[in-house]
Motif scaffolding. Structure first.
Motif, PDB file in Angstrom:
ATOM      1  N   GLN A   1       0.790  -1.230   0.000  1.00  0.00           N
ATOM      2  CA  GLN A   1       0.000   0.000   0.000  1.00  0.00           C
ATOM      3  C   GLN A   1       0.824   1.283   0.000  1.00  0.00           C
ATOM      4  O   GLN A   1       0.253   2.369  -0.021  1.00  0.00           O
ATOM      5  CB  GLN A   1      -0.927   0.016   1.234  1.00  0.00           C
ATOM      6  N   GLU A   2       2.148   1.187   0.028  1.00  0.00           N
ATOM      7  CA  GLU A   2       2.938   2.415   0.152  1.00  0.00           C
ATOM      8  C   GLU A   2       3.276   3.011  -1.219  1.00  0.00           C
ATOM      9  O   GLU A   2       3.411   2.282  -2.206  1.00  0.00           O
ATOM     10  CB  GLU A   2       4.218   2.126   0.937  1.00  0.00           C
ATOM     11  N   PRO A   3       3.411   4.343  -1.271  1.00  0.00           N
ATOM     12  CA  PRO A   3       3.767   4.997  -2.541  1.00  0.00           C
ATOM     13  C   PRO A   3       5.223   4.743  -2.910  1.00  0.00           C
ATOM     14  O   PRO A   3       6.009   4.222  -2.114  1.00  0.00           O
ATOM     15  CB  PRO A   3       3.528   6.477  -2.244  1.00  0.00           C
ATOM     16  N   ASP A   4       5.566   5.116  -4.154  1.00  0.00           N
ATOM     17  CA  ASP A   4       6.949   5.117  -4.625  1.00  0.00           C
ATOM     18  C   ASP A   4       7.612   3.740  -4.508  1.00  0.00           C
ATOM     19  O   ASP A   4       8.755   3.602  -4.061  1.00  0.00           O
ATOM     20  CB  ASP A   4       7.773   6.171  -3.868  1.00  0.00           C
ATOM     21  N   SER A   5       6.862   2.725  -4.918  1.00  0.00           N
ATOM     22  CA  SER A   5       7.339   1.343  -4.891  1.00  0.00           C
ATOM     23  C   SER A   5       7.184   0.743  -6.279  1.00  0.00           C
ATOM     24  O   SER A   5       6.459   1.273  -7.122  1.00  0.00           O
ATOM     25  CB  SER A   5       6.543   0.520  -3.872  1.00  0.00           C
ATOM     26  N   VAL A   6       7.868  -0.362  -6.524  1.00  0.00           N
ATOM     27  CA  VAL A   6       7.791  -1.048  -7.814  1.00  0.00           C
ATOM     28  C   VAL A   6       7.747  -2.553  -7.574  1.00  0.00           C
ATOM     29  O   VAL A   6       8.509  -3.078  -6.748  1.00  0.00           O
ATOM     30  CB  VAL A   6       8.987  -0.705  -8.721  1.00  0.00           C
ATOM     31  N   LEU A   7       6.870  -3.230  -8.291  1.00  0.00           N
ATOM     32  CA  LEU A   7       6.817  -4.689  -8.303  1.00  0.00           C
ATOM     33  C   LEU A   7       7.431  -5.181  -9.609  1.00  0.00           C
ATOM     34  O   LEU A   7       7.008  -4.772 -10.691  1.00  0.00           O
ATOM     35  CB  LEU A   7       5.376  -5.180  -8.190  1.00  0.00           C
TER      36      LEU A   7
ATOM     37  N   ASN B   1       3.181  -0.800 -18.554  1.00  0.00           N
ATOM     38  CA  ASN B   1       2.133   0.088 -19.072  1.00  0.00           C
ATOM     39  C   ASN B   1       2.752   1.431 -19.458  1.00  0.00           C
ATOM     40  O   ASN B   1       2.647   2.420 -18.730  1.00  0.00           O
ATOM     41  CB  ASN B   1       1.019   0.282 -18.044  1.00  0.00           C
ATOM     42  N   HIS B   2       3.421   1.426 -20.619  1.00  0.00           N
ATOM     43  CA  HIS B   2       4.087   2.632 -21.108  1.00  0.00           C
ATOM     44  C   HIS B   2       3.092   3.649 -21.654  1.00  0.00           C
ATOM     45  O   HIS B   2       3.415   4.826 -21.799  1.00  0.00           O
ATOM     46  CB  HIS B   2       5.087   2.263 -22.204  1.00  0.00           C
ATOM     47  N   ALA B   3       1.867   3.195 -21.968  1.00  0.00           N
ATOM     48  CA  ALA B   3       0.857   4.112 -22.516  1.00  0.00           C
ATOM     49  C   ALA B   3       0.359   5.093 -21.466  1.00  0.00           C
ATOM     50  O   ALA B   3       0.052   6.246 -21.776  1.00  0.00           O
ATOM     51  CB  ALA B   3      -0.314   3.318 -23.091  1.00  0.00           C
ATOM     52  N   LYS B   4       0.282   4.625 -20.213  1.00  0.00           N
ATOM     53  CA  LYS B   4      -0.176   5.484 -19.121  1.00  0.00           C
ATOM     54  C   LYS B   4       0.723   5.280 -17.903  1.00  0.00           C
ATOM     55  O   LYS B   4       0.326   4.635 -16.933  1.00  0.00           O
ATOM     56  CB  LYS B   4      -1.635   5.177 -18.753  1.00  0.00           C
ATOM     57  N   PRO B   5       1.931   5.811 -17.945  1.00  0.00           N
ATOM     58  CA  PRO B   5       2.829   5.650 -16.792  1.00  0.00           C
ATOM     59  C   PRO B   5       2.213   6.277 -15.552  1.00  0.00           C
ATOM     60  O   PRO B   5       1.746   7.418 -15.587  1.00  0.00           O
ATOM     61  CB  PRO B   5       4.095   6.398 -17.220  1.00  0.00           C
ATOM     62  N   CYS B   6       2.208   5.517 -14.464  1.00  0.00           N
ATOM     63  CA  CYS B   6       1.573   6.036 -13.244  1.00  0.00           C
ATOM     64  C   CYS B   6       2.577   6.662 -12.285  1.00  0.00           C
ATOM     65  O   CYS B   6       2.176   7.251 -11.281  1.00  0.00           O
ATOM     66  CB  CYS B   6       0.789   4.927 -12.548  1.00  0.00           C
ATOM     67  N   HIS B   7       3.872   6.501 -12.576  1.00  0.00           N
ATOM     68  CA  HIS B   7       4.894   7.094 -11.710  1.00  0.00           C
ATOM     69  C   HIS B   7       5.916   7.784 -12.601  1.00  0.00           C
ATOM     70  O   HIS B   7       6.804   7.141 -13.174  1.00  0.00           O
ATOM     71  CB  HIS B   7       5.544   6.012 -10.854  1.00  0.00           C
ATOM     72  N   GLU B   8       5.804   9.074 -12.719  1.00  0.00           N
ATOM     73  CA  GLU B   8       6.611   9.836 -13.683  1.00  0.00           C
ATOM     74  C   GLU B   8       8.098   9.723 -13.404  1.00  0.00           C
ATOM     75  O   GLU B   8       8.910   9.578 -14.335  1.00  0.00           O
ATOM     76  CB  GLU B   8       6.175  11.305 -13.656  1.00  0.00           C
ATOM     77  N   ASP B   9       8.497   9.757 -12.141  1.00  0.00           N
ATOM     78  CA  ASP B   9       9.919   9.721 -11.823  1.00  0.00           C
ATOM     79  C   ASP B   9      10.539   8.384 -12.222  1.00  0.00           C
ATOM     80  O   ASP B   9      11.577   8.340 -12.894  1.00  0.00           O
ATOM     81  CB  ASP B   9      10.130   9.967 -10.328  1.00  0.00           C
TER      82      ASP B   9
END
Length: 499
Positions: free
Chosen positions: A118-124, A197-205
């Motif tokens: 549930q935390e932000p700024d993470s990647v699976l 999902n390169h069409a709608k990146p959800c984390h710009e950084d």
């Protein structure tokens, strides 16, 4: 699993990084400061042992990832040059209202669906190979590192060890190690499919700084969008998901009852909004699933009216479109009722016409029909009702009548429902409904106040009735059946509240 663990990236990462592992026998001794989300150790009233999020177990999250891998492998079945698959799912990031004041955080749905973190700024990251026909994979989480200074202000973080404990993935790292991990993977693999999902990146950084660089590298065969696969999987719900959606719908249904009882002439639309929010949260919902429509009188003809700041006059109806989010699953209901508690004749006629069509459409939510086919039937039935009421002239051709009906009902009959309100938007509404899908059914009739071709008694009336329906192997289940929608039931409820 052994094929994935032997050699390659994993062995190199084990030597290059500290791969966070945590013996299960030590879990009970971990401080609550490990966790940035509810866990069984800290929130036993919400989370049971073995669950990552309320109602969803580690085992179910693992099965979801296996199904994703199976789907991807099937897409490239027979393509011998494809050796590996790498899936990248970034989380959402914190969005700020102003300066350092954040909006309430909501996790990216696809990321949440496959790991529950549930935390932000993470990647699976999910690693698989072309032989993973039964879904074998390795799952790694990259999460914000523990930081006492930041946790003092923003609350605890799970850190890599906590993330591993919570989710049961195969490995966990600090998020600043992501770039090196991907560089090593890229060095050790060629002819792999990068799923992202390169069409709608959800984390710009992450997209600009890290993942974009991997996309520009030529070692992968191609970049494929994860969204079509994940939406297809998410469209069909598990038993645990259905239970959570039912709870969300039941909470919203009960809240609607309280809002109806609270209604009265001269009530402010914003007060009904506040009442809905309060009643949902009181029953365990985290927040409303979307800005609600609370439209009194002719404002109901604005489909997505969300200003919600007008006074509703005596004799007017209010159209409320609202739902809540309960542990990651949404509800989406609409009811229309008179604030006095009694429908006048014109309101009752138009309301019952809408209700008859809505009932018929609910009964069509079976595997025999698609949402588009139910929509076409809705238009046909609404046309007949409008013709009967004299709103559509009988002299018109059927084509002209249908065109007028589209003007009085400009939206579709419904959409898929789940983690998002407008869920799995990439799943076509042309496909036949499948068991364990959840859909909305929401016919409406909106008569413009300035339409002089319509009898004055109907002008300015806007009506929508929306239920949430579970598709089964046999008859559909109306999950919001407890929310009153019959004229007699609404009037009886509101008359009792005035005593």
């Amino acid at each position: 699993m052994e094929r994935l663990l032997s050699g390659g990236t994993v062995s190199r990462i084990l030597s290059e990084f500290k791969l966070h592992q945590f013996p299960p026998f030590l879990w009970s001794a971990v401080s609550v400061r490990w966790f940035g989300q509810p866990a069984a150790q800290t929130h036993p009233h919400l989370i049971a042992e073995g669950e990552v999020t309320p109602g969803i177990t580690r085992k179910e999250f693992h099965k979801r990832r296996c199904r994703l891998v199976e789907s991807a492998v099937e897409v490239f079945k027979g393509v011998k040059s494809v050796k590996h698959h790498l899936f990248v799912f970034p989380s959402a990031t914190t969005v700020y209202m102003t300066n350092d004041i954040p909006y309430p955080f909501r996790q990216n749905s696809d990321f949440l669906y496959f790991c529950g973190f549930q935390e932000p700024d993470s990647v699976l990251l999910i690693e698989a190979n072309s032989k993973s026909s039964s879904g074998e994979h390795l799952a790694h989480l990259f999460v914000p590192r523990k930081d006492a200074a930041k946790e003092l202000w923003d609350g605890p973080r799970s850190g890599a060890e906590g993330a591993l404990m919570l989710t049961g993935v195969d490995g966990a790292f600090n998020s600043n190690e992501l770039e090196k991990f991907l560089q090593l993977y890229n060095k050790d693999h060629k002819d792999y499919i990068l799923w992202y999902n390169h069409a709608k990146p959800c984390h710009e950084d992450f997209h600009n700084r890290v993942i974009g660089q991997v996309m520009r590298d030529q070692r992968h065969k191609c970049v494929e969008n994860t969204a079509p696969l994940s939406h297809k999987l998410r469209a069909v719900k598990s038993a645990a998901e259905i239970q959570l959606i039912q709870q969300s719908v039941s909470i919203a249904s009960e809240a609607f009852v309280e809002v109806m009882k609270f209604s009265k002439p001269q009530v402010n639309e914003g007060h009904l909004w506040a009442k809905m929010d309060f009643e949902c949260r009181l029953r365990g919902a985290e927040f409303l699933a979307y800005p609600p429509v609370v439209a009194g009188g002719a404002r109901a003809n604005v489909i997505h009216y969300i200003t919600n700041n007008q006074v509703i006059s005596d004799g007017e109806m209010v159209l409320m479109d609202a739902g809540c989010e309960f542990h990651g699953y949404a509800s989406d209901l609409t009811r229309t009722w008179p604030v006095t508690g009694h429908f006048n004749d014109a309101q009752k006629k138009l309301y019952n016409a809408t209700l008859r069509v809505q009932d018929a459409c609910v009964h069509m939510c079976t595997t025999d029909y698609s949402l588009d086919e139910i929509y076409n039937e809705m238009l046909f039935l609404l046309t007949a009702e409008l013709n009967q009421l004299g709103i559509i002239p009988p002299s018109f051709s059927q084509e002209q009548k249908m065109q007028m009906t589209r003007r009085f009902c400009p939206h579709h009959v419904g959409h898929y429902l789940g983690m998002d309100v407008h869920d799995t938007s990439l799943v076509s509404r042309q496909i036949k409904l499948q068991p364990n899908m959840v859909v909305t059914v929401e016919p409406g009739l909106y008569i413009p106040q300035n339409d002089m071709t319509v009898s004055s008694e109907f002008r300015g009336l806007g009506i929508r009735i929306e239920d949430n329906v579970l598709v089964t192997e046999s008859k559909p289940i109306n999950m919001s059946a407890s929310c009153p929608k019959r004229v007699d039931d609404i009037e009886d409820l509101m008359s009792k509240s005035k005593r």
